[in-house]
Write a protein that holds these residues in place. Sequence first.
Motif, mmCIF file in Angstrom:
data_model
loop_
_atom_site.group_PDB
_atom_site.id
_atom_site.type_symbol
_atom_site.label_atom_id
_atom_site.label_comp_id
_atom_site.label_asym_id
_atom_site.label_seq_id
_atom_site.Cartn_x
_atom_site.Cartn_y
_atom_site.Cartn_z
ATOM 1 N N GLU A 115 0.835 -1.205 0.000
ATOM 2 C CA GLU A 115 0.000 0.000 0.000
ATOM 3 C C GLU A 115 0.867 1.252 0.000
ATOM 4 O O GLU A 115 0.604 2.213 -0.727
ATOM 5 N N HIS A 116 1.893 1.241 0.822
ATOM 6 C CA HIS A 116 2.791 2.377 0.976
ATOM 7 C C HIS A 116 3.453 2.738 -0.362
ATOM 8 O O HIS A 116 3.594 3.914 -0.692
ATOM 9 N N HIS A 117 3.816 1.720 -1.132
ATOM 10 C CA HIS A 117 4.555 1.982 -2.364
ATOM 11 C C HIS A 117 3.676 2.269 -3.569
ATOM 12 O O HIS A 117 4.181 2.396 -4.687
ATOM 13 N N ARG A 118 2.400 2.417 -3.345
ATOM 14 C CA ARG A 118 1.539 2.927 -4.422
ATOM 15 C C ARG A 118 1.817 4.400 -4.649
ATOM 16 O O ARG A 118 1.596 4.922 -5.735
ATOM 17 N N ASN A 119 2.285 5.082 -3.591
ATOM 18 C CA ASN A 119 2.479 6.534 -3.648
ATOM 19 C C ASN A 119 3.927 6.969 -3.478
ATOM 20 O O ASN A 119 4.213 8.162 -3.553
ATOM 21 N N MET A 120 4.827 6.041 -3.207
ATOM 22 C CA MET A 120 6.206 6.412 -2.930
ATOM 23 C C MET A 120 7.152 5.355 -3.507
ATOM 24 O O MET A 120 6.928 4.165 -3.320
ATOM 25 N N THR A 121 8.191 5.809 -4.186
ATOM 26 C CA THR A 121 9.185 4.872 -4.711
ATOM 27 C C THR A 121 10.084 4.386 -3.573
ATOM 28 O O THR A 121 10.124 4.993 -2.495
ATOM 29 N N PHE A 122 10.822 3.320 -3.839
ATOM 30 C CA PHE A 122 11.772 2.846 -2.844
ATOM 31 C C PHE A 122 12.814 3.919 -2.549
ATOM 32 O O PHE A 122 13.160 4.158 -1.393
ATOM 33 N N GLU A 123 13.313 4.582 -3.582
ATOM 34 C CA GLU A 123 14.323 5.623 -3.363
ATOM 35 C C GLU A 123 13.795 6.706 -2.425
ATOM 36 O O GLU A 123 14.483 7.130 -1.486
ATOM 37 N N GLU A 124 12.563 7.150 -2.646
ATOM 38 C CA GLU A 124 11.974 8.179 -1.785
ATOM 39 C C GLU A 124 11.841 7.671 -0.349
ATOM 40 O O GLU A 124 12.165 8.383 0.608
ATOM 41 N N GLU A 125 11.369 6.438 -0.221
ATOM 42 C CA GLU A 125 11.200 5.854 1.115
ATOM 43 C C GLU A 125 12.539 5.715 1.832
ATOM 44 O O GLU A 125 12.667 6.070 3.008
ATOM 45 N N TYR A 126 13.538 5.212 1.141
ATOM 46 C CA TYR A 126 14.853 4.971 1.741
ATOM 47 C C TYR A 126 15.499 6.290 2.156
ATOM 48 O O TYR A 126 16.065 6.406 3.247
ATOM 49 N N ARG A 127 15.400 7.303 1.295
ATOM 50 C CA ARG A 127 15.933 8.623 1.652
ATOM 51 C C ARG A 127 15.252 9.156 2.916
ATOM 52 O O ARG A 127 15.906 9.707 3.795
ATOM 53 N N LYS A 128 13.946 8.962 2.990
ATOM 54 C CA LYS A 128 13.196 9.434 4.156
ATOM 55 C C LYS A 128 13.633 8.685 5.421
ATOM 56 O O LYS A 128 13.855 9.299 6.467
ATOM 57 N N LEU A 129 13.748 7.349 5.341
ATOM 58 C CA LEU A 129 14.191 6.559 6.495
ATOM 59 C C LEU A 129 15.568 7.004 6.975
ATOM 60 O O LEU A 129 15.796 7.161 8.174
ATOM 61 N N LEU A 130 16.496 7.185 6.042
ATOM 62 C CA LEU A 130 17.848 7.595 6.408
ATOM 63 C C LEU A 130 17.841 8.990 7.037
ATOM 64 O O LEU A 130 18.494 9.230 8.055
ATOM 65 N N SER A 131 17.076 9.892 6.459
ATOM 66 C CA SER A 131 16.982 11.251 6.985
ATOM 67 C C SER A 131 16.399 11.260 8.396
ATOM 68 O O SER A 131 16.900 11.968 9.277
ATOM 69 N N GLU A 132 15.356 10.463 8.615
ATOM 70 C CA GLU A 132 14.741 10.393 9.946
ATOM 71 C C GLU A 132 15.698 9.872 11.007
ATOM 72 O O GLU A 132 15.544 10.165 12.181
ATOM 73 N N GLN A 133 16.701 9.105 10.572
ATOM 74 C CA GLN A 133 17.703 8.567 11.496
ATOM 75 C C GLN A 133 18.922 9.488 11.617
ATOM 76 O O GLN A 133 19.893 9.152 12.289
ATOM 77 N N GLY A 134 18.884 10.626 10.934
ATOM 78 C CA GLY A 134 19.993 11.579 10.995
ATOM 79 C C GLY A 134 21.199 11.138 10.191
ATOM 80 O O GLY A 134 22.321 11.587 10.445
ATOM 81 N N ILE A 135 20.987 10.271 9.212
ATOM 82 C CA ILE A 135 22.083 9.739 8.404
ATOM 83 C C ILE A 135 22.243 10.591 7.145
ATOM 84 O O ILE A 135 21.279 10.850 6.428
ATOM 85 N N ILE A 136 23.475 11.027 6.903
ATOM 86 C CA ILE A 136 23.783 11.804 5.702
ATOM 87 C C ILE A 136 24.089 10.823 4.568
ATOM 88 O O ILE A 136 24.926 9.936 4.705
ATOM 89 N N ILE A 137 23.401 10.974 3.471
ATOM 90 C CA ILE A 137 23.530 10.067 2.333
ATOM 91 C C ILE A 137 24.758 10.441 1.502
ATOM 92 O O ILE A 137 24.931 11.608 1.137
#
Length: 149
Positions: free
Chosen positions: A120-142
């Motif tokens: 359901e989540h990936h109907r509106n968000m790509t993996f790249e968008e999701e992964y960037r968001k997860l990393l950002s929420e953890q304070g990780i610089i990509i």
Amino acid sequence: MSSYRQLFYHLVFHTKGAEKTINDLHCKEVYNYIWGIVKNKNSKLFQINGVEDHIHMLVDIHPTFSVSDFVRDVKSFSSGWIKQSGHFPIFKGWAEGYGIFAVSYKEKDMIIGYIKKQKEHHRNMTFEEEYRKLLSEQGIIIDEKFFLK
């Protein structure tokens, strides 16, 4: 004297090039195989799910295993099985990297719900968008040189 621990990890890893190679028809077989790997490592898998290009897991890794060794084995053994199964003809393997995040006991149910709703989540968000968001929420610089490689 007894020792106590509770170490939940939200693990995310993706296919090489984030290509959509895990078909929906046989993905549950992959999840079951990974569940067996986790069990054989005296660890506990609370939830696993994903879509065609990546997998999420909530796992308690037994303290006799380092996180990197655990993830290496899960990816290596499952990749071998996937390639030999014949169900995923375009699967080339898992990407080298992964994301793993510590989860508190209070967050456990929320992460389980998040993992359950991947399709359901990936109907509106790509993996790249999701992964960037997860990393950002953890304070990780990509580091863009290595992102999704």
